[in-house]
Motif scaffolding. Structure first.
Motif, short mmCIF file in Angstrom:
data_model
loop_
_atom_site.label_atom_id
_atom_site.label_comp_id
_atom_site.label_asym_id
_atom_site.label_seq_id
_atom_site.Cartn_x
_atom_site.Cartn_y
_atom_site.Cartn_z
N MET A 43 0.82 -1.19 0.00
CA MET A 43 0.00 0.00 0.00
C MET A 43 0.87 1.26 0.00
SD MET A 43 -3.11 -1.22 -0.01
CE MET A 43 -3.94 0.31 0.15
N TRP A 44 0.36 2.28 -0.62
CA TRP A 44 1.05 3.56 -0.65
C TRP A 44 0.94 4.23 0.71
CZ3 TRP A 44 3.87 5.17 -4.76
CH2 TRP A 44 3.69 4.50 -5.97
N GLN A 45 2.01 4.89 1.11
CA GLN A 45 2.03 5.66 2.35
C GLN A 45 2.34 7.10 2.00
OE1 GLN A 45 5.27 3.93 4.45
NE2 GLN A 45 4.13 2.11 5.07
N GLU A 46 1.67 8.02 2.66
CA GLU A 46 2.00 9.43 2.47
C GLU A 46 2.93 9.84 3.59
OE1 GLU A 46 -0.12 13.76 1.81
OE2 GLU A 46 -1.26 11.93 1.44
N LYS A 47 4.17 10.20 3.23
CA LYS A 47 5.13 10.67 4.21
C LYS A 47 6.05 11.69 3.58
CE LYS A 47 8.32 6.82 4.32
NZ LYS A 47 8.71 5.58 4.93
N ASP A 48 6.39 12.69 4.35
CA ASP A 48 7.25 13.78 3.88
C ASP A 48 6.72 14.42 2.60
OD1 ASP A 48 9.02 13.31 6.02
OD2 ASP A 48 10.11 11.80 4.85
N LYS A 49 5.41 14.61 2.54
CA LYS A 49 4.74 15.25 1.40
C LYS A 49 4.92 14.47 0.09
CE LYS A 49 5.08 19.91 3.29
NZ LYS A 49 5.51 21.28 3.01
N LYS A 50 5.05 13.14 0.21
CA LYS A 50 5.20 12.29 -0.96
C LYS A 50 4.41 11.01 -0.74
CE LYS A 50 9.92 13.86 -1.87
NZ LYS A 50 9.79 15.00 -0.98
N LEU A 51 3.95 10.42 -1.85
CA LEU A 51 3.42 9.06 -1.79
C LEU A 51 4.60 8.12 -1.97
CD1 LEU A 51 0.16 9.10 -3.95
CD2 LEU A 51 0.36 9.05 -1.47
N TYR A 52 4.66 7.09 -1.15
CA TYR A 52 5.79 6.15 -1.19
C TYR A 52 5.26 4.72 -1.18
CZ TYR A 52 9.47 3.10 0.51
OH TYR A 52 10.34 2.05 0.64
N ARG A 53 5.92 3.88 -1.97
CA ARG A 53 5.63 2.45 -1.92
C ARG A 53 6.86 1.66 -2.35
NH1 ARG A 53 0.72 -1.21 -4.41
NH2 ARG A 53 1.50 -3.14 -3.49
N ARG A 54 7.04 0.53 -1.69
CA ARG A 54 8.12 -0.41 -2.04
C ARG A 54 7.47 -1.64 -2.67
NH1 ARG A 54 12.37 -3.35 2.07
NH2 ARG A 54 13.44 -4.51 0.44
N ASP A 64 5.09 20.96 -9.52
CA ASP A 64 4.41 22.21 -9.85
C ASP A 64 3.40 22.63 -8.78
OD1 ASP A 64 2.73 20.09 -10.49
OD2 ASP A 64 2.03 20.96 -12.37
N ALA A 65 3.17 21.77 -7.78
CA ALA A 65 2.28 22.11 -6.66
C ALA A 65 3.09 22.27 -5.38
CB ALA A 65 1.22 21.03 -6.49
N GLY A 66 4.37 22.58 -5.53
CA GLY A 66 5.22 22.81 -4.36
C GLY A 66 5.74 21.55 -3.71
N GLY A 67 5.78 20.45 -4.48
CA GLY A 67 6.32 19.21 -3.95
C GLY A 67 5.39 18.49 -2.99
N THR A 68 4.09 18.64 -3.19
CA THR A 68 3.11 17.96 -2.34
C THR A 68 2.37 16.89 -3.14
OG1 THR A 68 1.38 19.56 -2.83
CG2 THR A 68 2.77 20.02 -0.93
N VAL A 69 1.58 16.11 -2.45
CA VAL A 69 0.78 15.06 -3.10
C VAL A 69 -0.49 15.68 -3.67
CG1 VAL A 69 -0.46 12.90 -2.74
CG2 VAL A 69 1.71 13.30 -1.57
N THR A 70 -0.77 15.37 -4.94
CA THR A 70 -1.98 15.86 -5.60
C THR A 70 -2.71 14.67 -6.23
OG1 THR A 70 -0.92 16.20 -7.75
CG2 THR A 70 -0.79 18.04 -6.16
N ASN A 71 -3.85 14.98 -6.84
CA ASN A 71 -4.61 13.94 -7.55
C ASN A 71 -3.79 13.34 -8.69
OD1 ASN A 71 -6.85 13.97 -5.90
ND2 ASN A 71 -7.89 15.54 -7.10
N LYS A 72 -2.91 14.12 -9.26
CA LYS A 72 -2.03 13.63 -10.32
C LYS A 72 -1.18 12.47 -9.78
CE LYS A 72 0.90 15.70 -13.87
NZ LYS A 72 1.57 16.92 -14.32
#
Length: 80
Positions: free
Chosen positions: A1-12, A56-64
Protein backbone atom coordinates in the motif's frame (compact mmCIF):
# COMPACT_ATOMS: atom_id res chain seq x y z
CA UNK A 1 0.00 0.00 0.00
CA UNK A 2 1.05 3.56 -0.65
CA UNK A 3 2.03 5.66 2.35
CA UNK A 4 2.00 9.43 2.47
CA UNK A 5 5.13 10.67 4.21
CA UNK A 6 7.25 13.78 3.88
CA UNK A 7 4.74 15.25 1.40
CA UNK A 8 5.20 12.29 -0.96
CA UNK A 9 3.42 9.06 -1.79
CA UNK A 10 5.79 6.15 -1.19
CA UNK A 11 5.63 2.45 -1.92
CA UNK A 12 8.12 -0.41 -2.04
CA UNK A 13 7.52 -3.23 -4.51
CA UNK A 14 9.16 -6.67 -4.43
CA UNK A 15 9.52 -9.14 -7.28
CA UNK A 16 10.84 -12.65 -7.78
CA UNK A 17 13.94 -11.43 -9.64
CA UNK A 18 15.60 -8.50 -11.41
CA UNK A 19 13.97 -9.27 -14.77
CA UNK A 20 10.48 -9.00 -13.29
CA UNK A 21 11.41 -5.78 -11.45
CA UNK A 22 12.81 -4.30 -14.65
CA UNK A 23 9.68 -5.27 -16.61
CA UNK A 24 7.62 -3.45 -13.97
CA UNK A 25 9.85 -0.38 -14.28
CA UNK A 26 9.60 -0.41 -18.08
CA UNK A 27 5.81 -0.55 -17.97
CA UNK A 28 5.66 2.07 -15.22
CA UNK A 29 7.86 4.37 -17.32
CA UNK A 30 5.31 4.11 -20.14
CA UNK A 31 2.43 5.00 -17.82
CA UNK A 32 4.40 7.91 -16.33
CA UNK A 33 5.25 9.24 -19.78
CA UNK A 34 1.60 8.95 -20.90
CA UNK A 35 0.55 11.02 -17.86
CA UNK A 36 3.54 13.37 -18.20
CA UNK A 37 4.27 12.72 -14.53
CA UNK A 38 7.61 11.19 -13.68
CA UNK A 39 8.41 9.45 -10.39
CA UNK A 40 11.53 9.34 -8.32
CA UNK A 41 12.51 5.71 -7.97
CA UNK A 42 15.28 3.33 -7.07
CA UNK A 43 15.91 -0.27 -8.00
CA UNK A 44 18.08 -2.83 -6.28
CA UNK A 45 17.85 -6.31 -7.78
CA UNK A 46 14.24 -7.41 -7.09
CA UNK A 47 13.10 -4.32 -5.18
CA UNK A 48 11.72 -1.04 -6.56
CA UNK A 49 10.93 1.98 -4.39
CA UNK A 50 8.82 4.83 -5.78
CA UNK A 51 8.13 8.34 -4.47
CA UNK A 52 5.45 10.53 -6.07
CA UNK A 53 4.89 14.25 -5.59
CA UNK A 54 3.92 17.14 -7.81
CA UNK A 55 6.73 19.64 -8.29
CA UNK A 56 4.41 22.21 -9.85
CA UNK A 57 2.28 22.11 -6.66
CA UNK A 58 5.22 22.81 -4.36
CA UNK A 59 6.32 19.21 -3.95
CA UNK A 60 3.11 17.96 -2.34
CA UNK A 61 0.78 15.06 -3.10
CA UNK A 62 -1.98 15.86 -5.60
CA UNK A 63 -4.61 13.94 -7.55
CA UNK A 64 -2.03 13.63 -10.32
CA UNK A 65 0.12 11.53 -7.95
CA UNK A 66 -2.85 9.45 -6.87
CA UNK A 67 -3.79 8.72 -10.50
CA UNK A 68 -0.26 7.56 -11.30
CA UNK A 69 -0.15 5.48 -8.09
CA UNK A 70 -3.35 3.74 -9.17
CA UNK A 71 -1.88 3.02 -12.61
CA UNK A 72 1.31 1.69 -11.00
CA UNK A 73 -0.72 -0.61 -8.74
CA UNK A 74 -2.47 -2.02 -11.81
CA UNK A 75 0.87 -2.63 -13.51
CA UNK A 76 2.19 -4.34 -10.39
CA UNK A 77 -0.79 -6.69 -10.41
CA UNK A 78 -0.20 -7.54 -14.08
CA UNK A 79 3.53 -8.20 -13.63
CA UNK A 80 3.12 -10.45 -10.59
Amino acid sequence: MWQEKDKKLYRRFEFKDFKQAFDFMRKTAGAAEAQNHHPRWTNEYSKVEIWLSSHDAGGTVTNKDRRLAKAIDKIYGEVQ
